[in-house]
Scaffold this motif. Structure first.
Motif, PDB file in Angstrom:
ATOM      1  N   ALA A  38      -7.124   6.414  -3.476  1.00  0.00           N
ATOM      2  CA  ALA A  38      -6.324   7.476  -4.785  1.00  0.00           C
ATOM      3  C   ALA A  38      -6.651   8.119  -5.973  1.00  0.00           C
ATOM      4  CB  ALA A  38      -5.301   6.723  -5.141  1.00  0.00           C
ATOM      5  N   TYR A  53      -3.476   3.452  -1.667  1.00  0.00           N
ATOM      6  CA  TYR A  53      -3.778   2.937  -2.892  1.00  0.00           C
ATOM      7  C   TYR A  53      -3.826   1.114  -1.740  1.00  0.00           C
ATOM      8  CZ  TYR A  53      -4.498   1.144  -7.437  1.00  0.00           C
ATOM      9  OH  TYR A  53      -4.939   0.530  -8.777  1.00  0.00           O
ATOM     10  N   ASN A  68       1.022  -1.553  -0.276  1.00  0.00           N
ATOM     11  CA  ASN A  68      -0.174   0.718   0.392  1.00  0.00           C
ATOM     12  C   ASN A  68       0.869   1.054   0.165  1.00  0.00           C
ATOM     13  OD1 ASN A  68       0.771   0.754   2.830  1.00  0.00           O
ATOM     14  ND2 ASN A  68      -0.623  -0.802   2.646  1.00  0.00           N
ATOM     15  N   LEU A  69       0.116   2.375  -0.149  1.00  0.00           N
ATOM     16  CA  LEU A  69       0.921   3.960  -0.488  1.00  0.00           C
ATOM     17  C   LEU A  69       0.821   4.341   1.258  1.00  0.00           C
ATOM     18  CD1 LEU A  69      -0.559   5.411  -3.390  1.00  0.00           C
ATOM     19  CD2 LEU A  69       1.881   3.604  -2.827  1.00  0.00           C
ATOM     20  N   THR A 128      -8.423   1.759  -3.428  1.00  0.00           N
ATOM     21  CA  THR A 128      -8.409   3.058  -3.648  1.00  0.00           C
ATOM     22  C   THR A 128      -8.857   4.370  -2.873  1.00  0.00           C
ATOM     23  OG1 THR A 128      -7.833   4.553  -5.779  1.00  0.00           O
ATOM     24  CG2 THR A 128     -10.017   3.478  -5.544  1.00  0.00           C
TER      25      THR A 128
END
Lengths: 326, 326
Positions: B226, B206, B195-196, B224
């Motif tokens: 994002a 995300y 993930n981010l 998401t």
């Protein structure tokens, strides 16, 4: 005009490359060789080109370049023979099933001074080209992540025989997207995780679904599905899709979603009929120009090697259960 | 049956309406921000307070609905249980496993009924997908892909963007899919995730998750927060005799206003109207249980399992290693 030959019609893409050669003014389908003579002769009849049963005679027949579409594991021997005969080479993907083979193919071409290209026609698919152009404009800013798929139907035949294919759906459907990621982002894949298996059609003897995760330079994270999971009743062969998450927005590309939906009562199956540009024309046209200009094709053997490295790492990960470095 | 709502922002407003339709009466509304409690209470002729713990002790309250930001769920679940009230808790059941276990133990000790709002089990499209799988339409399932999300939500005090509070898109949004996957395909064996987190931007997350289920099925879940706008849900299930797909963007209703209150042109918001909302259905299911009619579709342990899956996915993303479920 480049005089091109095709070595082996084992891979179905040979048929579309032959058709592309015949369509292009800058290329001529000069000769066909196949280690399966019946298959080669039938293709020669279909594409109105001479069939030559002897490989050495074929390579000595005055060709400028060859497109190799054999079973994956036979690529290396054919590339070596063609390189030693001084022929320019376009090799079907995956370039090889091992890093050692891919490197040997690059080395022999360098030594003999011939150009080597890898057949990644996705780089000539108009929606993917437009996506790259948009990313290249810089308006998206930093790339953060991507979720991709390369799904397909079960190809059967030698594709499911690991002795000839080197692997299943992970081998077949990882390299296109790896090449697109490298091409679009200008960055390499550094780490790979893969879960795969024979989960859709029981007993085919190889993996038909792979769920892969990549880390790329710059901390970009990627999910990729490499599969033969499309059912026989699905309206098309498969897909190449990418959802790209970036600083200033999101880019979605569904590369082959240029279609007309057809419902025919005789077929009793919905069909998505494609109408987009033929990407093979771009790929073959560049190869013909590379032969004429004595330069490397735009998509090189090195590009093929980099995609092979990721695929090999994916199988290593699937076996070890760990994320592995490329 | 009288309900006290704790948490009167987004989910509070939402559930007040659906619980009322399902035959409950909202008698009290509590929120740390007084105006918010007053505003919601006034719509239902209920009392408003900032002292949420006191709500749990009111004699006229039968059910306490816990609709606060995730990390505060357990405090109110325990208070309600100790006061002998039945409990409706919004998902995720807790932010940590310790919280979940504390909540379960309190409910068991008090002998009260505890329902966790995993509403996707009540969505008509998801129930149809399950019914098609159960009817054998895709054959033996081998691969599943789910997708959920859109813009990063804001929430009271921006709590969704506080990683420690919300756990990002993994803990807050695709926990829906985790629960549904387990509901339909059984327990997971292990998970790998990327993930981010807060790598690039606090307002962007995300998640890309791969589960290997105990059955061997591979599940790929994308979440998401994002996207610049919108909300989309997709499901794909592939088996040995077919496949199925759902995409919420193919909706029966969509609108696009020339001008909106914000002065900005409105985005296309697809709608999929149904006579009885899935949120109302989950309140009906809970009510039937309270009335002594059957067991609800979601058990407290299901709520714990979903949190376990989300925590394991977050751990995998942090460590770069797969996490096994024992």
């Amino acid at each position: 005009m480049a005089k091109l030959g095709i070595m082996s019609f084992a891979h179905m893409h040979a048929y579309s490359y032959a058709a592309a050669i015949n369509e292009l003014a800058e290329a001529e389908l000069f000769a066909i060789w196949d280690d399966d003579a019946a298959r080669g002769k039938a293709a020669a009849d279909q594409f109105k080109a001479p069939f030559m049963a002897n490989r050495d005679a074929f390579l000595a027949s005055g060709l400028d370049g060859v497109i190799i579409c054999s079973e994956n594991v036979k690529h290396r021997a054919m590339v070596e023979a063609a390189a030693k005969a001084g022929k320019w080479i376009l090799c079907e993907k995956p370039l090889a099933t091992t890093i050692e083979d891919a490197q040997a193919m690059i080395d022999v071409c360098k030594k003999t001074g011939v150009g080597l290209g890898t057949a990644f026609p996705c780089r000539y698919v108009a929606p993917l080209m437009a996506a790259k152009e948009d990313l290249d404009s810089g308006r998206f800013g930093t790339i953060y992540a991507a979720a991709c798929t390369n799904n397909g139907s079960f190809p059967g035949g030698w594709f499911a025989d690991e002795k000839l294919s080197g692997g299943g759906a992970t081998m077949d459907h990882t390299v296109h997207v790896v090449d697109l990621l490298r091409w679009m982002f200008g960055k390499e894949v550094t780490k790979v995780y893969c879960e795969n298996g024979n989960l859709i059609r029981e007993g085919i003897g190889t993996d038909d679904v792979g769920s892969l995760h990549f880390e790329m330079e710059g901390g970009i994270k990627v999910s990729h599905i490499a599969s033969w999971n499309r059912s026989k009743s699905f309206p098309t062969w498969g897909d190449v899709t990418m959802e790209i998450i970036a600083e200033n927005g999101v880019l979605n590309v569904d590369a082959f979603n240029q279609k007309v939906n057809v419902y025919n009562d005789t077929a009793m199956k919905a069909e998505w009929v494609p109408w987009g540009d033929n990407a093979d024309l771009g790929l073959v046209s560049d190869f013909a120009a590379a032969c004429d200009e004595k330069r490397d094709p735009a998509i090189t053997g090195y590009d093929g090697l980099k995609a092979v490295e990721v695929t090999v790492a994916a199988y290593k990960s699937a076996k070890s259960g760990e994320m592995v470095s490329v | 049956m009288n309900v006290a709502l704790i948490g009167c922002s987004g989910m509070g407003v939402h559930h007040a309406g659906h619980a009322t339709k399902a035959g409950f009466k909202i008698v009290a509304c509590g929120d740390a921000i007084k105006e918010r409690a007053v505003e919601l209470a006034s719509q239902y002729g209920a009392d408003a307070t900032t002292d949420c713990l006191s709500l749990c002790k009111r004699d006229d309250v039968d059910v306490v609905a816990v609709l606060t930001p995730t990390p505060f769920h357990t405090e109110y679940v325990v208070a309600a249980a100790e006061a002998g009230k039945n409990i409706f808790c919004e998902k995720p059941f807790g932010r940590t496993l310790e919280q979940c276990n504390t909540g379960i133990a309190a409910a068991e000790k008090a002998g009260v009924k505890l329902f966790v709002g995993h509403v996707v089990r009540y969505f008509q499209e998801f129930e149809t997908i399950k019914a098609q799988i159960d009817a054998g339409k895709v054959g033996k399932v081998g691969f599943v892909r789910t997708y959920r999300g859109g813009i990063c939500p804001v929430g009271a005090g921006n709590w969704f963007r506080d990683w420690d509070m919300s756990g990002g898109v993994t803990m807050d949004t695709i926990i829906h899919d985790f629960d549904w996957i387990r509901y339909v395909f059984g327990d997971p064996a292990q998970v790998f995730s990327q993930n981010l987190r807060e790598q690039f931007d606090k307002a962007i997350d995300y998640a890309m998750v791969t589960f290997r289920m105990k059955s061997g099925i591979i599940v790929n879940t994308i979440g998401t927060w994002a996207h610049p706008g919108g909300f989309r849900v997709k499901v794909e299930v592939c088996g040995d005799n077919g496949m199925l797909q759902f995409d919420s963007s193919e909706a029966p209703l969509s609108v696009m206003m020339r001008e909106t209150a914000s002065g900005m042109p409105g985005m296309i918001v697809p709608g999929s109207p149904v006579g009885v909302s899935p949120y109302e259905l989950e309140w009906h299911d809970f009510k039937n249980w309270l009335d002594g009619k059957g067991r609800p579709r979601v058990t407290p342990q299901d709520g714990v399992w979903a949190v376990r899956m989300a925590l394991a996915a977050l751990e995998s993303a942090d460590t770069g290693k797969p996490v096994a479920f024992n």
